[in-house]
Design a protein around this motif. Sequence first.
Motif: not given
Length: 125
Positions: A4-30
């Motif tokens: 339970n709670g509100t979690w504020k993301v402060y770090s994401e490692e390999n985000l861009e590469e991961f979003l590409k492999i899961v098929g996220a649109p380029e606009m979302v990646i940017k």
Amino acid sequence: MDFNGTWKVYSEENLEEFLKIVGAPEMVIKMRKDVKPVIIIEQKGKDFTYTIKTPVFTKVHSFSLGKEIEMMTIDGRKIKCTVREENGKLIAENDKFTSVREIQGDEMIEVGSEGGKRLKRESKA
């Protein structure tokens, strides 16, 4: 296990590469390169509501431990997965994707993997 709670993301490692492999649109990646989401988890026993918020979109998923659910991916695909609890960790998986979330002190650590790519996301309460 209490997520339970509100979690504020402060770090994401390999985000861009991961979003590409899961098929996220380029606009979302940017957009996601510059935006750290807020994750709200409401837990009532084995039932969860998981909300991820950014300035551009809000996604809400509800699930019960051990029951298969259908979720919408970032690019609009529908996938099925099952979430279970194991040793205090929430594990969501299907035949292509695995996500493991755990609480460490006042932080939530999530490690997702798909197609040989790995994303590590760290949040603070």
